[in-house]
Design an enzyme around this catalytic site. Sequence first.
Site, PDB file in Angstrom:
ATOM      1  N   GLU A  47       0.820  -1.215   0.000  1.00 25.59           N
ATOM      2  CA  GLU A  47       0.000   0.000   0.000  1.00 25.59           C
ATOM      3  C   GLU A  47       0.853   1.263   0.000  1.00 25.59           C
ATOM      4  O   GLU A  47       0.559   2.222  -0.709  1.00 25.59           O
ATOM      5  CB  GLU A  47      -0.949   0.006   1.201  1.00 25.59           C
ATOM      6  CG  GLU A  47      -2.032  -1.062   1.146  1.00 25.59           C
ATOM      7  CD  GLU A  47      -2.947  -0.908  -0.052  1.00 25.59           C
ATOM      8  OE1 GLU A  47      -3.065   0.210  -0.595  1.00 25.59           O
ATOM      9  OE2 GLU A  47      -3.533  -1.921  -0.469  1.00 25.59           O
ATOM     10  N   LEU A  92      10.952   4.406  -6.770  1.00 28.64           N
ATOM     11  CA  LEU A  92       9.607   4.445  -6.196  1.00 28.64           C
ATOM     12  C   LEU A  92       9.142   5.867  -5.870  1.00 28.64           C
ATOM     13  O   LEU A  92       7.983   6.064  -5.497  1.00 28.64           O
ATOM     14  CB  LEU A  92       9.547   3.573  -4.930  1.00 28.64           C
ATOM     15  CG  LEU A  92       9.638   2.070  -5.210  1.00 28.64           C
ATOM     16  CD1 LEU A  92       9.869   1.288  -3.932  1.00 28.64           C
ATOM     17  CD2 LEU A  92       8.384   1.579  -5.916  1.00 28.64           C
ATOM     18  N   TYR A 132      -6.805   6.194   4.212  1.00 29.96           N
ATOM     19  CA  TYR A 132      -6.872   5.199   3.140  1.00 29.96           C
ATOM     20  C   TYR A 132      -6.095   3.941   3.525  1.00 29.96           C
ATOM     21  O   TYR A 132      -6.613   2.819   3.484  1.00 29.96           O
ATOM     22  CB  TYR A 132      -6.338   5.745   1.796  1.00 29.96           C
ATOM     23  CG  TYR A 132      -6.101   4.614   0.854  1.00 29.96           C
ATOM     24  CD1 TYR A 132      -7.169   4.050   0.170  1.00 29.96           C
ATOM     25  CD2 TYR A 132      -4.854   4.002   0.742  1.00 29.96           C
ATOM     26  CE1 TYR A 132      -7.004   2.928  -0.635  1.00 29.96           C
ATOM     27  CE2 TYR A 132      -4.673   2.888  -0.047  1.00 29.96           C
ATOM     28  CZ  TYR A 132      -5.742   2.360  -0.733  1.00 29.96           C
ATOM     29  OH  TYR A 132      -5.575   1.246  -1.485  1.00 29.96           O
ATOM     30  N   ASP A 150     -10.269   6.406  -2.138  1.00 33.52           N
ATOM     31  CA  ASP A 150      -9.131   6.954  -2.860  1.00 33.52           C
ATOM     32  C   ASP A 150      -9.662   7.596  -4.147  1.00 33.52           C
ATOM     33  O   ASP A 150     -10.874   7.712  -4.330  1.00 33.52           O
ATOM     34  CB  ASP A 150      -8.097   5.864  -3.156  1.00 33.52           C
ATOM     35  CG  ASP A 150      -8.628   4.838  -4.136  1.00 33.52           C
ATOM     36  OD1 ASP A 150      -9.835   4.881  -4.448  1.00 33.52           O
ATOM     37  OD2 ASP A 150      -7.856   4.003  -4.615  1.00 33.52           O
ATOM     38  N   CYS A 209     -18.869  -3.774 -17.050  1.00 32.25           N
ATOM     39  CA  CYS A 209     -19.179  -3.094 -15.782  1.00 32.25           C
ATOM     40  C   CYS A 209     -20.523  -3.546 -15.222  1.00 32.25           C
ATOM     41  O   CYS A 209     -21.543  -3.484 -15.920  1.00 32.25           O
ATOM     42  CB  CYS A 209     -19.184  -1.573 -15.960  1.00 32.25           C
ATOM     43  SG  CYS A 209     -19.638  -0.717 -14.424  1.00 32.25           S
TER      44      CYS A 209
END
Length: 307
Positions: A47, A92, A132, A150, A209
């Site tokens: 995460e 990163l 989050y 998010d 969807c």
Amino acid sequence: MTDGDGEWALPEDTEDVRAALVEWYEADHRSFPWRETTDPYEILVSEVMSQQTQLSRVEDAWHAFLDQWPTTTDLAAAERGEVVGFWSDHSLGYNNRAKYLHEAAQQVESDYDGEFPDTPEELSELMGVGPYTANAVASFAFDNGDAVVDTNVKRVLYRVFGVPDDDAAFEAAANDLMPEGESRVWNNAVMELGGVACGKSPDCDAAGCPWREWCDAYQTGDFTAPDVPTQPDFEGSRRQFRGRVVRALSEHGELALDELGPRIRVDYAPDGSYGRDWLRGLLDDLADDGMVEVADGSGSTVARLQE
DNA sequence: ATCCAGAATC
DNA sequence: GATTCTGGAT
């Protein structure tokens, strides 16, 4: 009511909406290694790496990170500079996050005897863990989180149900929609939807969807998304030069100002407008951020990654 | 050119 | 409210 509140409501047949999404997710979804573990440490690493970084670029780094530091005990015992160096080596970005992750591991060791807490409230106390990430770890490790919110979730709620572009409204709507006690599959499913079907340019039919019949945007053809803050240019930015400093110090261990300067800017000149004073300003900022140590010796100044 | 599973600090 | 980082995909 505040500006921006329009008419909106979740559908009456909430159970059908929920079932449709979970069924869609379980039938087929992208495979990520962190979806195949419930280890809270491994989840947290994924995460934190994923914040503002594309998932496709996280996978290799995630394996390498856990190979090097398999547990919070290992990570807590590492030097901060090693962890920051790893972050830089794997491109990163935002290497403050490496510092936060290192500190979070030390908190788990010292405050929780090496065992992660399992509630969003307690997880939020860990460094670098906001709303989050707390809910993501609580959900994916313990199936014990609230709804994650998010940019993906906001975009979906905004388009499908007309939820206004307001953080409190998004949080309330996301939690109303989430089936009680199913945060693991639910949060995975919602973000999968935002990632593969309801991205910036939507792909409703091809992705199949499951929410088309309830979707405001699908009916009206208006796929406007909430505004995302625009970022300043990276090229030529202070951030870019900070990143180069961290990378150079990670590679060489310790460098004097005039050794470091040319590795940061090709136009570095000790007494020029981008010279020692400019470089020292960058280094002092990095030192304030806990990334770098600057030592003034007799005549020469050297810099290295902290600890 | 713009975007990407956010959060902390000042 | 502004700043912090990276590079591949679109």
